[in-house]
Each structure stands twice: as C-alpha cells, then as structure tokens.
Write an enzyme that holds these catalytic residues in place. Structure first.
Site, PDB file in Angstrom:
ATOM      1  N   ASP A   1      -3.132  -2.353  -8.717  1.00  0.00           N
ATOM      2  CA  ASP A   1      -4.558  -2.156  -8.500  1.00  0.00           C
ATOM      3  C   ASP A   1      -4.917  -0.746  -8.944  1.00  0.00           C
ATOM      4  O   ASP A   1      -4.289   0.232  -8.500  1.00  0.00           O
ATOM      5  CB  ASP A   1      -4.925  -2.369  -7.030  1.00  0.00           C
ATOM      6  CG  ASP A   1      -4.881  -3.841  -6.628  1.00  0.00           C
ATOM      7  OD1 ASP A   1      -4.730  -4.691  -7.519  1.00  0.00           O
ATOM      8  OD2 ASP A   1      -4.992  -4.127  -5.427  1.00  0.00           O
TER       9      ASP A   1
ATOM     10  N   ARG B   1      -7.254  -5.294 -11.370  1.00  0.00           N
ATOM     11  CA  ARG B   1      -5.914  -5.865 -11.194  1.00  0.00           C
ATOM     12  C   ARG B   1      -5.238  -5.940 -12.559  1.00  0.00           C
ATOM     13  O   ARG B   1      -5.696  -6.652 -13.449  1.00  0.00           O
ATOM     14  CB  ARG B   1      -6.013  -7.243 -10.555  1.00  0.00           C
ATOM     15  CG  ARG B   1      -4.719  -8.077 -10.595  1.00  0.00           C
ATOM     16  CD  ARG B   1      -3.544  -7.414  -9.872  1.00  0.00           C
ATOM     17  NE  ARG B   1      -3.831  -7.062  -8.509  1.00  0.00           N
ATOM     18  CZ  ARG B   1      -3.731  -7.897  -7.469  1.00  0.00           C
ATOM     19  NH1 ARG B   1      -3.397  -9.157  -7.672  1.00  0.00           N
ATOM     20  NH2 ARG B   1      -3.979  -7.470  -6.242  1.00  0.00           N
TER      21      ARG B   1
ATOM     22  N   LYS C   1       0.824  -1.201   0.000  1.00  0.00           N
ATOM     23  CA  LYS C   1       0.000   0.000   0.000  1.00  0.00           C
ATOM     24  C   LYS C   1       0.863   1.258   0.000  1.00  0.00           C
ATOM     25  O   LYS C   1       0.600   2.212  -0.727  1.00  0.00           O
ATOM     26  CB  LYS C   1      -0.964  -0.020   1.185  1.00  0.00           C
ATOM     27  CG  LYS C   1      -2.039  -1.104   1.053  1.00  0.00           C
ATOM     28  CD  LYS C   1      -2.981  -1.117   2.215  1.00  0.00           C
ATOM     29  CE  LYS C   1      -4.132  -2.089   1.978  1.00  0.00           C
ATOM     30  NZ  LYS C   1      -3.686  -3.478   1.779  1.00  0.00           N
TER      31      LYS C   1
ATOM     32  N   ASN D   1       1.132  -4.528  -5.787  1.00  0.00           N
ATOM     33  CA  ASN D   1       1.237  -5.823  -5.121  1.00  0.00           C
ATOM     34  C   ASN D   1       2.456  -6.574  -5.646  1.00  0.00           C
ATOM     35  O   ASN D   1       2.569  -6.807  -6.856  1.00  0.00           O
ATOM     36  CB  ASN D   1      -0.024  -6.647  -5.372  1.00  0.00           C
ATOM     37  CG  ASN D   1      -1.254  -5.988  -4.771  1.00  0.00           C
ATOM     38  OD1 ASN D   1      -1.574  -6.207  -3.623  1.00  0.00           O
ATOM     39  ND2 ASN D   1      -1.925  -5.159  -5.553  1.00  0.00           N
TER      40      ASN D   1
ATOM     41  N   GLU E   1      -2.737   0.416  -5.350  1.00  0.00           N
ATOM     42  CA  GLU E   1      -1.792  -0.478  -4.685  1.00  0.00           C
ATOM     43  C   GLU E   1      -0.804  -1.024  -5.702  1.00  0.00           C
ATOM     44  O   GLU E   1      -1.107  -1.108  -6.892  1.00  0.00           O
ATOM     45  CB  GLU E   1      -2.496  -1.672  -4.006  1.00  0.00           C
ATOM     46  CG  GLU E   1      -3.259  -1.329  -2.756  1.00  0.00           C
ATOM     47  CD  GLU E   1      -3.751  -2.575  -2.009  1.00  0.00           C
ATOM     48  OE1 GLU E   1      -3.155  -3.656  -2.188  1.00  0.00           O
ATOM     49  OE2 GLU E   1      -4.725  -2.447  -1.259  1.00  0.00           O
TER      50      GLU E   1
ATOM     51  N   ARG F   1     -12.518  -6.266 -10.307  1.00  0.00           N
ATOM     52  CA  ARG F   1     -13.203  -6.900  -9.180  1.00  0.00           C
ATOM     53  C   ARG F   1     -14.288  -5.943  -8.703  1.00  0.00           C
ATOM     54  O   ARG F   1     -13.986  -4.897  -8.128  1.00  0.00           O
ATOM     55  CB  ARG F   1     -12.182  -7.244  -8.101  1.00  0.00           C
ATOM     56  CG  ARG F   1     -11.184  -8.294  -8.599  1.00  0.00           C
ATOM     57  CD  ARG F   1      -9.856  -8.270  -7.928  1.00  0.00           C
ATOM     58  NE  ARG F   1      -9.195  -6.991  -8.040  1.00  0.00           N
ATOM     59  CZ  ARG F   1      -8.088  -6.683  -7.353  1.00  0.00           C
ATOM     60  NH1 ARG F   1      -7.536  -7.561  -6.553  1.00  0.00           N
ATOM     61  NH2 ARG F   1      -7.532  -5.499  -7.487  1.00  0.00           N
TER      62      ARG F   1
ATOM     63  N   LYS G   1      -7.870   2.410   5.718  1.00  0.00           N
ATOM     64  CA  LYS G   1      -7.468   1.004   5.695  1.00  0.00           C
ATOM     65  C   LYS G   1      -6.118   0.818   6.369  1.00  0.00           C
ATOM     66  O   LYS G   1      -5.278   1.733   6.392  1.00  0.00           O
ATOM     67  CB  LYS G   1      -7.430   0.479   4.265  1.00  0.00           C
ATOM     68  CG  LYS G   1      -6.565   1.259   3.281  1.00  0.00           C
ATOM     69  CD  LYS G   1      -6.783   0.727   1.866  1.00  0.00           C
ATOM     70  CE  LYS G   1      -6.038   1.538   0.824  1.00  0.00           C
ATOM     71  NZ  LYS G   1      -6.294   1.062  -0.552  1.00  0.00           N
TER      72      LYS G   1
ATOM     73  N   ARG H   1     -16.141  -2.859  -1.190  1.00  0.00           N
ATOM     74  CA  ARG H   1     -14.907  -3.567  -1.498  1.00  0.00           C
ATOM     75  C   ARG H   1     -15.110  -4.488  -2.693  1.00  0.00           C
ATOM     76  O   ARG H   1     -16.072  -5.257  -2.738  1.00  0.00           O
ATOM     77  CB  ARG H   1     -14.445  -4.392  -0.291  1.00  0.00           C
ATOM     78  CG  ARG H   1     -14.189  -3.560   0.950  1.00  0.00           C
ATOM     79  CD  ARG H   1     -13.906  -4.448   2.150  1.00  0.00           C
ATOM     80  NE  ARG H   1     -15.056  -5.286   2.492  1.00  0.00           N
ATOM     81  CZ  ARG H   1     -15.036  -6.245   3.399  1.00  0.00           C
ATOM     82  NH1 ARG H   1     -13.919  -6.507   4.059  1.00  0.00           N
ATOM     83  NH2 ARG H   1     -16.121  -6.951   3.657  1.00  0.00           N
TER      84      ARG H   1
END
Length: 318
Positions: free
Chosen positions: A277, A214, A129, A287, A285, A229, A164, A237
């Site tokens: 993301d 993603r 993050k 990842n 983000e 997503r 978060k 979310r």
C-alpha cells in the site's frame, strides 16, 4: 496439479471482486484440481501428519451457484497436506491467535513436505502494518506504541496525524486528528485500551486524496498496474470496504522503485504474493495474508493478474 485453498467460507465469496476466486478460475482453466477448506478444518494428531478436512470443488461459471462440491460437508474427506501439490493460505485477516496457530500447523505440514504459499513463517514474521518499520527510508513519520504520552508528543511534532489499530483491515478503526488535537485522548484510549494494546500513529499524508495505491508483487516482480483506492466525500479512508473508489492506473516511477526495492527481499523470505500500500511516495502497509485487487485491475486494464500469479506458482513448484 492438486491445489488446496485455505480461505473463508466459499459461500461468503463475492465472486465479482474476490481475488481467491480469480485464482481458482484460472487454476481450473489450466486443468488443475481444486480443493477448499477453512483454517478450522486443519488437524494434527500425535504420530500423524497435518491433515485438512476438504471439499473437492469445481467452478460452474455461474454468477450465483458458482461452485459444486463433491462433499456436502468438509469432514467427509481428510486430506494430508503433504500429498497436495500446492497449499494456498488465503484466509482474510484479522491475524488473531487462531490464524497464528494455523501458521504453526502449516509450518509442520511444510516440514512433512507440503508446499505452502505464502510461507507460514513469513506470514507470522510480517504483521501487515508493523512490517513497514523495517524500511524507514520508504515510509512517512510513524510511531508504534501503547503509551498515550508518546502519542501526544507525536501529535505535537506533526500536527495532523492518523491513528489506527495494528490488527485492523478494510479501513477499520482509522482516525484522523488535526492540529487542534480534538478527541486525541479519547481516540487513543479507544485504540490502546487504556495502555493494554499497541497502536500505530502516522503523519497524515494529503496525497491520500489521489488514492491509497495497492501495488501487487508476484514472484518478486511488480504487476504493471496499481489500484488507487480513492476516498469519497468527507472520508479519509480509501479502502474499498469503506466506500473508496478503485481506479486502476500504471505504476508511477516511485511506485516501481518501492516495488523493485522490496520485491527480491520479500520473495527470498517466502512471500510469493504481496500487496504493497502506497500513499503518494510513501509505503504504508505490506499485505501478505490475502492480497486482493486482482479482478478490479483486470476489469479496468485487461492485465490478467490471476494468470500472472498462476505462472509464478507453477514456476515455484517446478
């Protein structure tokens, strides 16, 4: 080629959607030898080289008993990491102290000649993050702090915000606070543990309704499809683990621009596989620990992400 996968317990894999399993399947199809262990199986003794207690495995092609191992327990066979062709670090978050120590052991193995993907130092240097803050031109208004007063000021400025934890995964611990500020204080106290722990605060992006995309980078290049997503019902979310619906779609122009801007930079740092993301036009983000969505993209588009990854891995080793 001998490939060691450092991952969660094999028995916990949900093979119909697991990206590490997809990598294993493609590697075996190409004739490579597979080994597996967990981070807890790593060992470094004075005067010796970094070693893992491994299981030599073979995939069966069955849905349930999907692998067979030559060893009943991993401590039956020690394997020096420098004597393996490729070590793939695929342990899921959280990035806790044990994960941190594992990257140090893998870094020592690297100095001894092991080829580790993703690079252990790069894993440490890119908290998933926090690392977006290096690229302010690509992200929405974002704050990292442990101070409740900072959070209140950010909320006053932006009105509708997301809070978060920095070490969450799968949508864990994500809260939305609207313009009324309802429960802002208690949510902040929960996430920052009364000032003892940092959290991230971001301006709410309404385009989450179209999905948290993603975008995979392999060898610095974007996979041509993302997995959006999409939140379901009253959820904010989109994470699949939180009930989001995964919809594969071609990269948008903005997705591609973000991916092409970051791809060469992250590859040069030793990150062969990255999951970006993106919500709307904003990076949210980066990842790097165990990016997923290989199988969902393949099932819906026919784009063989695992094959693209093995191509990149073989090229890196060559």
């Amino acid at each position: 080629m001998k490939i060691l996968f450092i991952a969660d317990p094999l028995e916990s894999f949900q093979t119909y959607k697991d990206s590490t399993f997809a990598m294993m399947r493609e590697a075996q199809r190409r004739g490579h030898q597979l080994m597996a262990c967990q981070p807890k199986d790593l060992m470094w003794q004075r005067g010796g080289r970094v070693t893992a207690y491994v299981r030599d495995i073979r995939l069966t092609g069955a849905a349930d008993d999907w692998f067979v191992a030559a060893q009943q327990a991993p401590d039956e066979r020690p394997q020096v990491l420098a004597e393996v062709d490729a070590v793939l670090m695929r342990k899921d978050p959280p990035f806790d102290s044990e994960y941190f120590y594992a990257t140090h052991l893998l870094g020592q193995a690297q100095r001894e000649g092991a080829r580790v993907f993703n690079d252990p130092a790069a894993l440490r240097n890119h908290p998933e993050k926090l690392s977006i803050m290096e690229f302010p031109e690509l992200i929405a208004p974002t704050l990292v702090t442990r101070d409740a007063a900072d959070v209140r000021r950010f909320h006053e400025e932006h009105g509708d915000i997301i809070l978060k934890p920095l070490d969450g995964m799968g949508g864990m611990g994500i809260f939305r606070v609207g313009p009324d500020g309802l429960n802002l204080g208690s949510i902040t106290e929960t996430l920052n543990r009364h000032g003892a722990q940092s959290l991230m605060v971001q301006k709410f992006l309404p385009s989450i309704a179209q999905g948290d995309k993603r975008v995979l980078l392999i060898g610095g290049q974007p996979v041509p499809y993302s997995l959006a997503r999409i939140p379901q019902g009253s959820e904010i979310r989109g994470n699949l683990a939180a009930g989001g619906k995964g919809v594969a779609q071609p990269l948008s122009q903005c997705d591609r621009e973000i991916a092409e801007a970051l791809g060469p930079i992250l590859l040069a740092r030793g990150l062969l596989l990255v999951g970006l993301d993106i919500i709307g036009e904003h990076l949210t983000e980066i990842n790097v620990t165990s990016p997923t969505c290989f199988q969902e993209i393949f099932d819906q588009t026919g784009c063989d992400v695992a094959a693209l990854y093995l191509d990149a891995l073989e090229a890196a080793l060559a």
